[in-house]
Design an enzyme around this catalytic site. Structure first.
Site, short mmCIF file in Angstrom:
data_model
loop_
_atom_site.label_atom_id
_atom_site.label_comp_id
_atom_site.label_asym_id
_atom_site.label_seq_id
_atom_site.Cartn_x
_atom_site.Cartn_y
_atom_site.Cartn_z
N HIS A 80 -25.15 -4.49 5.78
CA HIS A 80 -24.37 -5.10 4.41
C HIS A 80 -25.73 -6.04 4.27
O HIS A 80 -25.50 -7.20 4.56
CB HIS A 80 -23.03 -6.14 5.00
CG HIS A 80 -22.45 -4.67 4.67
ND1 HIS A 80 -21.38 -3.95 3.66
CD2 HIS A 80 -21.68 -4.35 5.68
CE1 HIS A 80 -20.78 -3.49 4.27
NE2 HIS A 80 -20.57 -3.42 5.49
N CYS A 99 -23.01 0.94 3.78
CA CYS A 99 -21.72 1.23 4.37
C CYS A 99 -21.09 2.54 4.29
O CYS A 99 -21.33 3.29 4.23
CB CYS A 99 -21.11 -0.47 4.32
SG CYS A 99 -19.50 0.16 5.78
N GLU A 158 -26.36 -7.19 1.45
CA GLU A 158 -25.57 -8.13 0.82
C GLU A 158 -24.74 -9.03 1.25
O GLU A 158 -24.81 -9.90 0.13
CB GLU A 158 -24.72 -7.31 -0.58
CG GLU A 158 -23.36 -6.54 -0.39
CD GLU A 158 -23.62 -5.62 0.72
OE1 GLU A 158 -24.39 -5.30 1.51
OE2 GLU A 158 -22.28 -5.27 1.47
#
Ligand code: ADP
Ligand code: MG
Lengths: 734, 82, 229, 82
Positions: free
Chosen positions: C202, C86, C204
C-alpha cells in the site's frame, strides 16, 4: 392456532424468577402471551437490565468537564477540543465466542462498531481485550485462532484499524473465554445522535439486513451460566456480515449528514425488543409496530422470533416524516432494506401487530423501570497475605529469569495475533499494536487520540478493590507513556455468577476501586458493559474488569514510542527512588512462573503518585526531552527495559542495585513507574526533583546486541527477540 | 480411496457470501437466479479399504475438525467402484 | 493530471488514496462510483484497496463484473494507465488486464506488516520509469490473498518480458521476506505494454515519515510525474 | 430447480488450505489421510424449467463469474426428479 397459556414454568425456562413472574402478572393485570413474556425476559435479563450490577455501577464517577454523554447512550462521548468528540465503548461477546469463535468474535466487533456509528460518529479505531484458557488446554488453540481471525475478519473488511489490545492465558478461562471489543469514533460535538424517540406520529424505520432466526435469546444466554449441556444445546449463533456492516455504516453516516434522523438505535442484544423499548422509554412515548412489515429472510417467523432475533447489521430509526424519500434513496444506493414498520405513539405502550391481530400490547415503563435491581449479598473478603520478596526469590542470574519470563504466554510477543489485524487502514495510525497505547491522528489535524485496554485479573483476584483501581492506573500509564492526556474510560466487567457472594464481592469491590481511581485520575466512566455468569460447571473465571481508556495529544509530533533510537541515550526510571534495591513480588509474573504462584497480595496503587508521575511524564514528553517511554507493568523493571531494547534492536548496560534483593528489584511489579530514554538526563532529572517525582538512573543504551548488567550478567537481545517471538507461533503452528 | 465431504451451512444460518453472489448474478442479467448457498467440497484421499470403517473415520474427522456443528452440516460421499 | 479513483461499496482505502494523491498533486482526484458506466477523460484510473463486494466468492471477482470496469477496460484499450493496489490488484487480475491470480496467503492468515521490496528492471512503463532499479522501498501490506500464482510459462514470460515491477526482499528479523508465498516473490506486476500495474503493498499508507515512512510517496510521485511528462 | 455447481482447483494448482487441513488431520491421529483438495459447492435456486437451457445458463454463470478459468474447473450437477 392458539398458543398455550404461559406459566411460571415458561418464565423460568426464559431465566425469570418466581418473583419476577409475579411482578409481570401484576403489572399487566393478566397473563402475558409468549411474545410478551419473551420481551419481559429479555428486558429483565442480566444483560439488558444490569440487575446485579446496577447498584455498583451507580457509584462510578461519570461527570467531568469533558463529558458530553456519559453512560446511558449507545456509547460515551467526550470533548477532545476543536469542536470534536470522541465516542467510544467496549462490549463483551464471551459466550458466543466460546461456542463459535470466529462468528462470536466477528459479531462482537460488528456490534460495538454499530454502537459507535449509531451516535453519528465515524469509527476510527478498534481495540480488544481477550482471555483464553491455559496454552496447553485442548481448546485454546482452536479458540485463539478462531477469535483472532474473527476480529480481523470483521475489522479488516469494514476498514477500521485495530490499534491495540491485550491478551492473557489462564486456566480459569478454559471453559469461558473473554472477548471484549472496543471501538472509538469521531464526530462533531454538536452532531451527536441519540436514541430517545421523539414526536408522536413520526415514522419508525427499519434499515439494514433482513431478520432471520439468529441467536434468539442471546441476551438470556449471555446471562446464564455455562455447563457441559450448553455445548450440546448449540444455540443458533449470529453470523456476521462485515460487508453489509460497512454498507450500513456508510448509509447511516450519509443519512445522518442530511438532517433527517431524529433518533436512532442499533439492534444489538435482544434485537428489535431492546431497541424499540429503549427508544420509546427514553422518549417517554409509545410505539406501534406492524411486524408483518419487518424484512425477513426466513419464512413464517412468529412475533416472538421477530422480536428476539439477534440478526446482525440492523438499525431502528425515527426520522422526520418528510425525509422518508431522501432516506430511502440513500439506503437504495447502498443496497440495504429500508422499511417503515410503525410509528411513535403517545400511549406509552408497545403495541405489536402480526397477521392483522395484536400480538403484544404492554406498557413500556415497567419493562425498564421495574426491571429488578438486586443488592446481592457479598462474602467477607479475606485479603491475600503480604508476602515479602525474600520469601519468593531464587538466586538464578537475572538474565536467565528474564529469558524464561519472556517466553511465557504472559509476556511473549503478540505479533502472531496483531499482524492478523489491519492496523493501518484509514492512514492515520501513528502507533499500532506493539507499543503502550495505540495512537491515531485525528484526520486532517495535528491532534491525536491515544487508547488502551487493560486489566490484571490476578491482582483483582488477590485484592478486588486494589485490582479495580490498578486496571485504571495501568490504562492511565499506557496513555501517558505515549505523551497523551488521559480523558475518560469505558469498562467491561467480566465476572462469574453474581448469585455467589464471593463473586459479588469481586464485582462490588473492584467497581469501588475502579471508581476511586477514575475519580482521582480525572478519567470519568462514560460507557461500559457487564458480563456475568462467566462460569463453567461452577468454576468461575478470574475476575476481569477491563478498562478501556482514551486520551488526547495536542500535537502528534511530540508523541513517543517505546523504542530508544540510538546508543548513548540514558535510561531512567520515573516513579522509583534512587536507592531502590528490592521490589514487590507478590502476585507478580515472577511469582506465577518462578515461584509457583503463592497466594499473595498484589502491589499497592498510590493514585496520588500515579497522577503526579503521569502528569510529569506528559509534560516532559510535550517539552521534547524524552525519546522513548514505556510503563513498567507485567514482569517488572527488567522486562520493561528488555522490551524497549527489543523494540529498538539495541542493547543496554544497566546499573545493578546495591545489596537488597536483586530479583525483587528486577521483577517486582511496583506500580506507578515508567522507563524512559533521553538525551537530556540532567534536564529530566532536575525537572523531576522540582516536581517532587522520584527518578533513578538505570543505565545507557548501547549499539551492541547485549542487555548487560554491571555485575557481568548479560544476555543477547536477538536471543530474547527470537524466544519471545516463538511462543505463540509454536502453539498455533505446532 | 477418495472421499468427498460436503460442508454446508445449516438451514436458517445467514449466508452473506451466497447473498452477494446471487445479487451479482442478478445484476449481470441472470434474473432466473434465486437463493444461493455456498458450501465447501473437500476431497480427501484416505487409505482405508474397509468402507464401513472409512465412513466412520471420516465422520469423526468431520466432527473433530472439518465442520463446525453449531452452524454447519456435513455429508459424506464415498464414490463406488474404487 | 486527471485521476479517477474507483469506489466499490466495500472499498476502504479510497479515502487514503485520495488524500495521498491530493497531497502529491495538490488536486483532488475524481471519485467514481462503481455503478457509473463511463469515465470522463483521464490520465490514470486507480482501483484502491478494500473488500469491494465483501471479497465473497473470490477477491475482486464481483467487482470485476461491475459497470465501471467496462469503462476501465475501454480506457485501458485506448492505452490509458490503470493502477490497482491490493484489492485493486485482485480486481485487475479478475478482469484479465493482468495475468495470473492471487490466492490465499501461504500462512492462510491475513497479514498486516511492513515489507521491503525491490524495484525491478521492467519494460518501459510510467509506473517504474522514474524509480531507480534496485531501489528498496518499505511500506505495509495488509491482505488475506496476496499470494501471486501463475503457470510456469506465464511466470517465465513475465520475468523475461520485464513485467515484474516489484519483488519482496530482505525480511524483518521475525519473519520471511516474502509475506504471502508469492511466486518469484512478486509484489507487483505490469502489463506487457507497461500501462497497467497491480501491486499488493500500500503506497498510500506510506506518504509521510510519522505514518509508516515516505517510500509510498516516492513511488506514487514517480508514477505521477512519468504520466504527465 | 436446484442446481449444484462444484468448483475445484485445477490439477497442479497449489492448495495451501487443503495441505494445512491434511496436516492437521494427520496431527490429530488420522494417519490414513493423504492429499486433500478443497473446493466450493454452490447450490443455486434457478427458475428455469427447461433442463437443457438450465444447463446452458448455469454454464454461462460459471464462465462469467462463478469460476476463474486460470485456476479452477467447474462441474454442474442438476439433480433428477425436480
Ligand atoms: N489482543 C490484542 N489485540 C491487539 N493488540 C494486542 C493484543 N494483545 C496485545 N496487543 C498489543 O501488544 C502490545 C503489548 O501488549 P501488553 O503486554 O498487554 O501491553 P501493556 O502491558 O502495555 O498493556 C500492546 O501494544 C498491545 O496493544
Ligand atoms: Mg504498557
Amino acid at each position: 392456532m392458539s398458543e398455550p397459556e404461559m406459566t411460571l414454568d415458561n418464565a423460568a425456562s426464559m431465566g425469570l424468577s418466581a418473583d419476577e413472574w409475579k411482578l409481570i402478572l401484576k403489572r399487566l393485570e393478566r397473563t402475558p402471551n409468549l411474545c410478551e413474556l419473551g420481551i419481559f425476559s429479555a428486558m429483565w435479563s442480566e444483560h439488558c437490565s444490569y440487575k446485579s450490577s446496577k447498584k455498583w455501577l451507580k457509584t462510578l464517577p461519570v461527570d467531568g468537564p469533558m463529558v458530553i454523554d456519559g453512560p446511558g447512550e449507545n456509547a460515551g462521548a467526550v470533548d477532545i477540543g476543536d469542536g470534536l468528540a470522541a465516542i467510544f465503548k467496549i462490549e463483551s461477546h464471551n459466550h458466543p465466542s466460546y461456542i463459535e469463535p470466529y462468528q462470536g468474535a466477528a459479531t462482537g466487533v460488528g456490534g460495538i462498531l454499530r454502537d459507535v456509528f449509531t451516535m453519528g460518529a465515524r469509527p476510527v479505531a478498534l481495540l480488544n481485550a481477550l482471555r483464553f484458557g491455559a496454552a496447553d488446554h485442548e481448546k485454546t488453540r482452536h479458540l485463539l485462532g478462531g477469535v483472532v481471525s474473527g476480529i480481523g475478519g470483521y475489522g479488516n473488511c469494514i476498514g477500521i484499524p485495530t490499534v491495540g489490545g491485550e491478551v492473557n492465558f489462564d486456566a480459569s478461562y478454559n471453559g469461558n473465554v473473554l472477548v471484549n471489543a472496543m471501538a472509538v469514533g469521531l464526530t462533531h460535538s454538536d452532531r451527536i445522535f441519540r436514541s430517545a424517540a421523539t414526536g408522536p406520529g413520526n415514522p419508525i424505520i427499519y434499515v439494514g439486513a433482513k431478520t432471520g432466526r439468529d441467536g434468539i435469546h442471546g441476551a438470556t444466554m449471555a446471562s446464564a451460566e455455562f455447563s457441559d449441556e450448553t455445548e450440546s444445546k448449540r444455540p443458533t449463533v449470529q453470523v456476521g456480515d462485515p460487508f453489509t456492516g460497512k454498507l450500513l455504516m456508510e448509509a447511516c453516516l450519509e443519512l445522518m449528514g442530511s438532517d433527517s434522523v431524529l433518533s436512532i438505535q442499533d439492534m444489538g442484544a435482544a434485537g428489535l425488543t431492546s431497541s424499540s423499548v429503549e427508544m420509546a422509554s427514553k422518549g417517554g412515548l409509545g410505539m406501534e409496530i406492524d411486524l408483518d412489515l419487518v424484512p425477513t429472510r426466513e419464512e413464517e417467523m412468529s412475533a416472538y422470533e421477530l422480536m428476539l432475533s439477534e440478526s446482525q447489521e440492523r438499525m431502528l430509526m425515527v426520522i422526520k416524516p418528510d425525509a422518508t424519500r431522501r432516506a430511502r434513496e440513500i439506503f437504495d444506493k447502498w443496497n440495504l432494506d429500508f422499511m417503515p414498520i410503525g410509528r411513535v405513539t403517545e400511549t406509552g405502550r408497545l403495541v405489536l401487530l402480526k397477521d392483522g391481530a395484536t400480538a403484544c400490547d404492554i406498557p413500556i415503563k415497567p419493562l425498564v423501570d421495574d426491571a429488578p435491581e438486586y443488592d446481592r449479598p457479598q462474602a467477607k473478603f479475606v485479603s491475600y497475605p503480604i508476602v515479602e520478596s525474600r520469601a519468593i526469590t531464587s538466586d538464578a542470574p537475572i538474565s536467565s529469569i528474564l529469558l524464561q519470563l519472556l517466553k511465557t504466554f504472559d509476556l511473549a510477543s503478540r505479533r502472531w495475533i496483531y499482524e492478523q489485524y489491519d492496523s493501518q487502514v484509514m492512514a492515520d495510525t501513528l502507533q499500532g499494536p506493539g507499543g503502550d497505547a495505540g495512537l491515531i491522528r485525528v484526520h486532517g489535524s495535528q491532534r491525536g487520540l491515544a487508547m488502551s485496554t487493560d486489566c490484571t485479573p490476578r491482582y483483582v483476584e488477590a485484592d478486588p478493590h486494589n485490582g479495580g483501581a490498578q486496571a485504571v492506573a495501568e490504562a492511565y500509564r499506557n496513555i501517558c507513556a505515549v505523551g497523551a492526556r488521559p480523558l475518560a474510560i469505558t469498562n467491561n466487567l467480566n465476572f462469574g455468577n453474581p448469585e455467589k457472594p464471593e463473586i459479588m464481592t469481586q464485582m462490588a469491590q473492584s467497581v469501588i476501586g475502579m471508581g476511586e481511581a477514575a475519580l482521582a485520575l480525572n478519567t470519568p466512566v462514560v460507557s461500559g458493559n457487564v458480563s456475568l455468569y462467566n462460569e463453567t460447571d461452577g468454576q468461575a473465571i478470574r475476575p476481569c474488569p477491563v478498562v478501556g481508556m482514551v486520551g488526547v495529544i495536542n500535537d502528534i509530533a511530540t508523541a513517543v514510542g517505546i523504542a530508544p533510537t540510538a546508543s548513548g541515550q540514558t535510561l531512567l526510571v520515573i516513579g522509583q527512588d534512587e536507592d531502590c534495591n528490592d521490589g514487590w513480588l507478590g502476585a507478580s509474573l515472577y511469582a506465577r512462573h518462578i515461584a509457583g504462584e503463592p497466594l499473595a497480595a498484589p502491589p499497592p496503587v498510590s493514585l496520588e503518585a500515579e497522577r503526579k508521575t503521569g502528569e510529569f511524564l506528559q509534560s516532559q514528553i510535550g517539552a521534547g526531552t524524552i525519546i522513548a517511554a514505556h510503563d513498567v507493568s507485567d514482569g517488572g523493571l527488567v522486562v520493561a527495559i528488555a522490551e524497549m531494547c527489543m523494540a529498538a534492536g539495541l542493547g543496554a548496560t544497566i546499573i545493578s542495585p546495591n545489596g537488597g534483593n536483586a530479583h525483587g528489584w528486577a521483577f517486582g511489579e511496583d506500580q506507578g513507574r515508567y522507563v524512559i530514554a533521553t538525551d537530556d538526563a540532567g534536564v529530566v532529572t532536575n525537572a523531576a526533583k522540582t516536581a517532587d517525582v522520584n527518578i533513578c538512573l538505570l543505565g545507557v543504551i548501547s549499539a551492541t546486541d547485549e542487555l548487560k548488567f554491571d555485575d557481568g550478567d548479560a544476555i543477547s537481545i536477538s536471543k530474547l527477540i527470537s524466544s519471545a517471538e516463538a511462543t505463540i507461533p509454536a502453539l498455533m503452528n505446532g | 480411496m477418495q472421499v468427498i465431504v460436503n460442508i454446508s451451512l445449516k438451514e436458517g444460518v445467514l449466508d452473506p457470501q451466497g447473498q452477494a453472489i446471487a445479487r451479482s448474478l442478478n445484476d449481470l442479467g441472470f434474473q432466473e437466479v434465486g437463493e444461493i448457498r455456498v458450501g465447501k467440497r473437500i476431497v480427501i484421499e484416505v487409505n482405508e479399504p474397509n468402507r464401513a470403517r472409512l465412513h466412520q473415520r471420516v465422520a469423526k474427522m468431520c466432527e473433530t475438525l472439518l465442520s463446525n456443528a453449531v452452524i454447519e452440516d456435513y455429508d459424506i460421499d464415498i464414490p463406488d467402484g474404487q | 493530471m486527471r485521476i479517477a479513483i474507483l469506489i466499490f461499496p466495500g472499498s476502504n482505502c479510497d479515502r487514503d488514496m485520495m488524500v495521498a494523491i491530493e497531497k502529491l498533486t495538490g488536486r483532488r482526484p475524481s471519485l467514481v462510483w462503481h455503478k457509473e458506466s463511463c469515465l470522463d477523460p483521464i490520465d490514470l484510473a486507480i482501483i484502491p484497496g478494500g473488500f469491494s463486494f465483501g471479497d465473497y466468492l473470490r477477491c475482486g471477482a464481483l467487482a470485476a463484473r461491475s459497470p465501471v470496469i467496462d469503462a476501465v477496460l475501454d480506457h485501458a484499450a485506448r492505452g490509458g494507465a490503470v493502477m490497482g493496489v491490493c484489492n485493486g490488484f485482485q480486481i485487475l487480475l479478475e478482469t484479465r488486464l493482468l495475468p495470473g491470480v492471487l490466492v490465499k496467503n501461504a500462512g492462510l492468515k491475513y497479514i498486516c506488516r511492513n515489507i521491503t521490496m525491490d524495484v525491478c528492471e521492467t519494460v518501459d512503463s510510467p509506473f517504474t520509469r522514474n524509480l531507480e532499479v534496485g531501489a528498496r522501498l518499505t511500506m505495509p501490506v495488509a491482505h488475506n490473498e496476496g499470494n501471486y500464482f501463475a503457470g510456469e510459462d506465464e511466470l517465465a514470460r513475465l520475468n523475461d518480458n520485464g513485467q515484474i515491477a516489484f519483488r519482496y526482499v530482505d525480511g524483518p528479523a521475525h519473519g520471511l521476506a516474502n509475506p504471502n508465498g508469492s511466486s518469484l516473490d512478486i509484489a507487483g506486476i505490469i502489463s506487457a505494454n507497461g500501462r497497467v500495474m497491480g501491486m499488493m503493498p500500500h503506497p498510500e499508507r506510506a506518504i509521510s515519515p510519522e505514518l509508516g515512512g515516505s517510500d509510498g510517496a516516492k513511488l506514487l510521485q514517480g508514477c505521477l510525474e512519468a504520466l504527465v511528462s
